[in-house]
Design a protein around this motif. Structure first.
Motif, PDB file in Angstrom:
ATOM      1  N   LEU A  18       0.850  -1.192   0.000  1.00  0.00           N
ATOM      2  CA  LEU A  18       0.000   0.000   0.000  1.00  0.00           C
ATOM      3  C   LEU A  18       0.891   1.249   0.000  1.00  0.00           C
ATOM      4  N   ASP A  19       0.551   2.220  -0.855  1.00  0.00           N
ATOM      5  CA  ASP A  19       1.424   3.392  -0.983  1.00  0.00           C
ATOM      6  C   ASP A  19       1.270   4.374   0.166  1.00  0.00           C
ATOM      7  N   LYS A  20       0.035   4.684   0.523  1.00  0.00           N
ATOM      8  CA  LYS A  20      -0.159   5.702   1.551  1.00  0.00           C
ATOM      9  C   LYS A  20      -1.284   5.310   2.511  1.00  0.00           C
ATOM     10  N   GLU A  21      -1.268   5.960   3.668  1.00  0.00           N
ATOM     11  CA  GLU A  21      -2.200   5.605   4.727  1.00  0.00           C
ATOM     12  C   GLU A  21      -3.660   5.725   4.261  1.00  0.00           C
ATOM     13  N   GLU A  22      -3.940   6.722   3.410  1.00  0.00           N
ATOM     14  CA  GLU A  22      -5.321   6.918   2.931  1.00  0.00           C
ATOM     15  C   GLU A  22      -5.826   5.687   2.179  1.00  0.00           C
ATOM     16  N   ASP A  23      -4.878   4.904   1.631  1.00  0.00           N
ATOM     17  CA  ASP A  23      -5.290   3.743   0.842  1.00  0.00           C
ATOM     18  C   ASP A  23      -5.929   2.663   1.701  1.00  0.00           C
ATOM     19  N   LEU A  24      -5.792   2.798   3.029  1.00  0.00           N
ATOM     20  CA  LEU A  24      -6.470   1.863   3.927  1.00  0.00           C
ATOM     21  C   LEU A  24      -7.979   1.882   3.660  1.00  0.00           C
ATOM     22  N   GLU A  25      -8.474   3.048   3.218  1.00  0.00           N
ATOM     23  CA  GLU A  25      -9.920   3.154   2.950  1.00  0.00           C
ATOM     24  C   GLU A  25     -10.363   2.172   1.877  1.00  0.00           C
ATOM     25  N   THR A  26      -9.515   1.985   0.859  1.00  0.00           N
ATOM     26  CA  THR A  26      -9.820   1.025  -0.210  1.00  0.00           C
ATOM     27  C   THR A  26      -9.964  -0.379   0.391  1.00  0.00           C
ATOM     28  N   SER A  33      -5.340 -10.989   1.173  1.00  0.00           N
ATOM     29  CA  SER A  33      -4.250 -10.046   1.414  1.00  0.00           C
ATOM     30  C   SER A  33      -4.112  -9.066   0.254  1.00  0.00           C
ATOM     31  N   LEU A  34      -3.822  -7.823   0.613  1.00  0.00           N
ATOM     32  CA  LEU A  34      -3.649  -6.770  -0.386  1.00  0.00           C
ATOM     33  C   LEU A  34      -2.237  -6.195  -0.228  1.00  0.00           C
ATOM     34  N   GLY A  35      -1.399  -6.400  -1.215  1.00  0.00           N
ATOM     35  CA  GLY A  35      -0.042  -5.853  -1.163  1.00  0.00           C
ATOM     36  C   GLY A  35       0.809  -6.464  -0.071  1.00  0.00           C
ATOM     37  N   VAL A  36       0.547  -7.751   0.240  1.00  0.00           N
ATOM     38  CA  VAL A  36       1.341  -8.477   1.235  1.00  0.00           C
ATOM     39  C   VAL A  36       2.292  -9.408   0.482  1.00  0.00           C
ATOM     40  N   SER A  37       3.600  -9.268   0.724  1.00  0.00           N
ATOM     41  CA  SER A  37       4.550 -10.091  -0.034  1.00  0.00           C
ATOM     42  C   SER A  37       4.496 -11.540   0.435  1.00  0.00           C
ATOM     43  N   GLY A  38       4.218 -11.739   1.736  1.00  0.00           N
ATOM     44  CA  GLY A  38       4.084 -13.101   2.244  1.00  0.00           C
ATOM     45  C   GLY A  38       5.364 -13.666   2.819  1.00  0.00           C
ATOM     46  N   GLN A  39       6.079 -12.876   3.615  1.00  0.00           N
ATOM     47  CA  GLN A  39       7.248 -13.402   4.324  1.00  0.00           C
ATOM     48  C   GLN A  39       6.781 -14.488   5.280  1.00  0.00           C
ATOM     49  N   ILE A  40       7.682 -15.447   5.545  1.00  0.00           N
ATOM     50  CA  ILE A  40       7.219 -16.622   6.287  1.00  0.00           C
ATOM     51  C   ILE A  40       6.725 -16.309   7.697  1.00  0.00           C
ATOM     52  N   ILE A  73      -7.017 -18.991   1.387  1.00  0.00           N
ATOM     53  CA  ILE A  73      -6.096 -17.848   1.341  1.00  0.00           C
ATOM     54  C   ILE A  73      -6.106 -17.240  -0.053  1.00  0.00           C
ATOM     55  N   VAL A  74      -6.334 -15.916  -0.107  1.00  0.00           N
ATOM     56  CA  VAL A  74      -6.357 -15.200  -1.381  1.00  0.00           C
ATOM     57  C   VAL A  74      -5.314 -14.089  -1.313  1.00  0.00           C
ATOM     58  N   GLY A  75      -4.460 -14.016  -2.336  1.00  0.00           N
ATOM     59  CA  GLY A  75      -3.436 -12.969  -2.360  1.00  0.00           C
ATOM     60  C   GLY A  75      -3.615 -12.061  -3.565  1.00  0.00           C
ATOM     61  N   ILE A  76      -3.454 -10.754  -3.344  1.00  0.00           N
ATOM     62  CA  ILE A  76      -3.479  -9.804  -4.450  1.00  0.00           C
ATOM     63  C   ILE A  76      -2.234  -8.934  -4.343  1.00  0.00           C
ATOM     64  N   ASP A  77      -1.400  -8.980  -5.356  1.00  0.00           N
ATOM     65  CA  ASP A  77      -0.142  -8.240  -5.303  1.00  0.00           C
ATOM     66  C   ASP A  77       0.377  -8.018  -6.730  1.00  0.00           C
ATOM     67  N   THR A  78       1.168  -6.965  -6.876  1.00  0.00           N
ATOM     68  CA  THR A  78       1.697  -6.665  -8.218  1.00  0.00           C
ATOM     69  C   THR A  78       2.830  -7.600  -8.617  1.00  0.00           C
ATOM     70  N   ASN A  79       3.549  -8.115  -7.614  1.00  0.00           N
ATOM     71  CA  ASN A  79       4.727  -8.921  -7.902  1.00  0.00           C
ATOM     72  C   ASN A  79       4.369 -10.395  -8.057  1.00  0.00           C
ATOM     73  N   GLU A  80       4.456 -10.864  -9.292  1.00  0.00           N
ATOM     74  CA  GLU A  80       4.105 -12.245  -9.609  1.00  0.00           C
ATOM     75  C   GLU A  80       4.938 -13.243  -8.810  1.00  0.00           C
ATOM     76  N   ARG A  81       6.150 -12.836  -8.422  1.00  0.00           N
ATOM     77  CA  ARG A  81       7.041 -13.753  -7.717  1.00  0.00           C
ATOM     78  C   ARG A  81       6.924 -13.653  -6.199  1.00  0.00           C
ATOM     79  N   LEU A  86      -3.167  -3.194  -7.262  1.00  0.00           N
ATOM     80  CA  LEU A  86      -4.165  -3.129  -6.193  1.00  0.00           C
ATOM     81  C   LEU A  86      -5.245  -2.096  -6.453  1.00  0.00           C
ATOM     82  N   TYR A  87      -4.763  -0.934  -6.906  1.00  0.00           N
ATOM     83  CA  TYR A  87      -5.668   0.212  -7.015  1.00  0.00           C
ATOM     84  C   TYR A  87      -6.678   0.038  -8.131  1.00  0.00           C
ATOM     85  N   GLU A  88      -6.379  -0.892  -9.029  1.00  0.00           N
ATOM     86  CA  GLU A  88      -7.322  -1.220 -10.084  1.00  0.00           C
ATOM     87  C   GLU A  88      -8.191  -2.394  -9.638  1.00  0.00           C
ATOM     88  N   ILE A  89      -7.528  -3.407  -9.059  1.00  0.00           N
ATOM     89  CA  ILE A  89      -8.207  -4.668  -8.727  1.00  0.00           C
ATOM     90  C   ILE A  89      -9.183  -4.517  -7.551  1.00  0.00           C
TER      91      ILE A  89
END
Lengths: 255, 308
Positions: free
Chosen positions: B193-201, B246-253, B265-273, B288-291
């Motif tokens: 997430l880029d900025k705190e306001e994006d929490l609203e999304t 999850s939104l913009g969570v990389s998924g560290q162990i 478990i559902v993940g949404i992130d820009t990084n395919e890897r 994220l901001y589109e999805i």
């Protein structure tokens, strides 16, 4: 007042671990690091020592590889580094680790407080701070999110599962801190340079008179892989991907 | 008396451990530090309840006394509920006894005179099985065993406390967010997430599906956008919802450790890897901001359309 000892562990960075197809664990590309939560313990030890006008020192128990941790630890505001060099550290359990750390704590002059993290990022067994307290027969306070100096003792705030407790503890004592207690500063260049000049004391595991044999027998050590569907929508228009996901969630009956 | 000695400040976990002890054919002795617990647990199937009376309000202060009791009684195992109080009491007792402690076991069994315990390491990447020989200590999270019933004999005894630690004040936990451990659905935000306001999304999505909002450790402890009690992970909340998104969570162990018991478990992130996709049942690789607004819209409709 007296010295503050911050205990920390040099751990394998779990981000570098690989689980092979046969579920064996591949450590070959693993780099070491100071366990993340221990950085909070070091920072808190430095804060208290500063308030007391006393020295904070670092203490670790590890194999020869742990030597490289000492400079990193000293760059975080500790004045002296103590490290126990023992091949046995590779297989040591909580009982052995606590006894080794306690043995050196007893050899450091005038220790008033030991600060640890709740657990290390590799095993996260959360037992060493309490065990150190038992070995030394010192009072212990765990799950601490705030420490204040109160006369000859400390006033601590604990976050438990069902309440918050304010607890007063006499010194010397062992305290285990939660990661939320502070934000450890990132050492600057000056601190890193100064660390190279600070005194380092090495102890050999064999000189401490401890039986390092683990109390349990490890019968299996293998990678854990979650069985998940791994259906990832990555191609095409956003609207299509969303439609596919929404349909899948409806089918799964989780909405 | 030999057998399994049990303590938890959480009565449900205590009852579950008693269930384990009885199922493996052992005597179950529950340690209680106040009369109310001894009374409430009177029909939980324990053979005996030792009501330990002392001068401290802090259960952990009796660690040395408990260690001495376990030794005197020739206990076979001290099984303690894995809560903050329980973990400290267990580890201090193990320290005084200089015996084994396997903490936060994911499984516990008994066969041929050995207790066998399983636990996760390296943030859930590695599973270790250990066998205990002689008196040992384990800490056990809730939900591992089924309780039983049966009357217990209550025996009172006096114990010495360590008076160097004293309770000054107890205060309730003021929750700034939901109790995530009980949540049915969770929407979790990460450093993507880029900025705190994006929490609203994220909140809009959570509201559309009736989910609680949660975050990664970085969001709570580095950016301070959400309270510490809302971060999920090995040192934070461990959850078991029906649905985790999850939104913009990389998924560290360390984070995955906290969500592994989720049903879906559902993940949404820009990084395919991003590792989150390996841990996910479903995922979308994308912005994220589109999805997220599209998904909010789609799920809102589904929730409304769904017949009751």
């Amino acid at each position: 007042m007296s010295k503050v000892v911050a205990c920390y562990k040099w751990v394998a960075d779990e981000a570098d671990l690989r689980i092979d197809a046969d579920l064996s664990v591949d450590f070959s590309r693993v780099k070491g690091k100071i366990s993340d939560y221990d950085k909070n313990a070091i920072a808190e030890a430095v804060n208290i020592a500063t308030a007391w006008g006393e020295k904070a020192v670092g203490l670790t128990f590890g194999t020869a590889k742990a030597k490289q941790s000492v400079k990193d630890a000293l760059s975080r505001g500790l004045e002296e580094g103590y490290w126990i060099n023992a091949d046995e550290a590779a297989d040591a359990d909580g009982a052995a680790v606590a006894k080794a750390l306690a043995a050196v704590i007893q050899r450091i002059d005038d220790v008033g407080l030991v600060v640890c993290a709740e657990g290390a990022s590799d095993t996260f067994a959360r037992q060493v701070p309490s065990r150190i307290g038992a070995v030394l027969d010192w009072p212990v306070v765990t799950s601490v999110m705030k420490i204040e100096i109160a006369g000859n003792g400390l006033m601590t705030v604990r976050r438990l599962d069902d309440c918050m407790q304010t607890v007063k503890v006499q010194l010397p004592a062992v305290i285990a801190v939660l990661p939320e207690i502070n934000t450890p500063p990132i050492p600057g260049l000056k601190a890193v340079m100064a660390a190279a000049k600070k005194p380092v004391h090495e102890f050999k595991g064999g000189d401490l008179g401890i039986n390092f044999t683990p109390k349990t027998k490890a019968v299996e050590f293998k990678g854990y892989v979650m069985a998940r569907k791994n259906v990832i929508f990555k191609e095409g228009e956003a609207a299509d991907k969303v439609r596919e996901l929404a349909a899948a969630l409806r089918k799964e009956g989780v909405l | 008396m030999a057998g399994i000695y049990i303590y938890s400040d959480n009565n449900e976990i205590a009852a579950e451990i008693i269930g384990f002890a009885k199922r493996v054919g052992k005597e179950a002795v529950l340690l209680a530090f106040d009369e109310k617990t001894a009374e409430v647990m009177g029909n939980s199937g324990a053979d005996k309840i030792y009501l330990l009376n002392g001068e401290s309000e802090l259960v952990e202060s009796y660690a040395k006394a408990v260690a001495e009791l376990l030794q005197k009684e020739e206990a076979e195992l001290f099984a303690v509920g894995s809560t903050a109080r329980g973990r400290e009491l267990a580890a201090r007792a193990a320290g005084y006894l200089d015996c084994a402690l396997v903490s936060d076991v994911s499984a516990l069994s008994y066969a041929d005179g050995w207790f066998l315990a399983e636990r996760m390491m390296y943030g859930g990447l590695v599973q270790q099985r250990e066998s205990l020989d002689g008196l040992g200590v384990v800490t056990v999270p809730g939900g591992k065993f089924d309780p039983v019933t049966g009357n217990a004999e209550v025996i009172s005894m006096a114990v010495q406390a360590d008076r160097r630690v004293s309770l000054v004040e107890t205060a309730p936990i003021v929750r700034q967010g939901a109790d995530l451990s009980q949540a049915d659905k969770v929407v979790c935000v990460g450093m993507g997430l880029d900025k705190e306001e994006d929490l609203e999304t994220a909140r809009a999505l959570a509201e559309a599906i009736g989910a609680e909002i949660a975050c990664t450790r970085g969001i709570a402890e580095e950016r301070h956008w959400l309270p510490a009690e809302l971060y999920i992970g090995i040192s934070g909340a461990v959850i078991k919802p029906k649905l985790y998104v999850s939104l913009g969570v990389s998924g560290q162990i360390q984070h995955i450790f906290g969500i592994r018991d989720s049903q879906l478990i559902v993940g949404i992130d820009t990084n395919e890897r991003a590792p989150i996709f390996k841990a996910a049942d479903y995922g979308i690789v994308g912005d994220l901001y589109e999805i997220v607004p599209l998904l909010t819209d789609a799920l809102k409709k589904q929730t409304i359309d769904r017949p009751e």
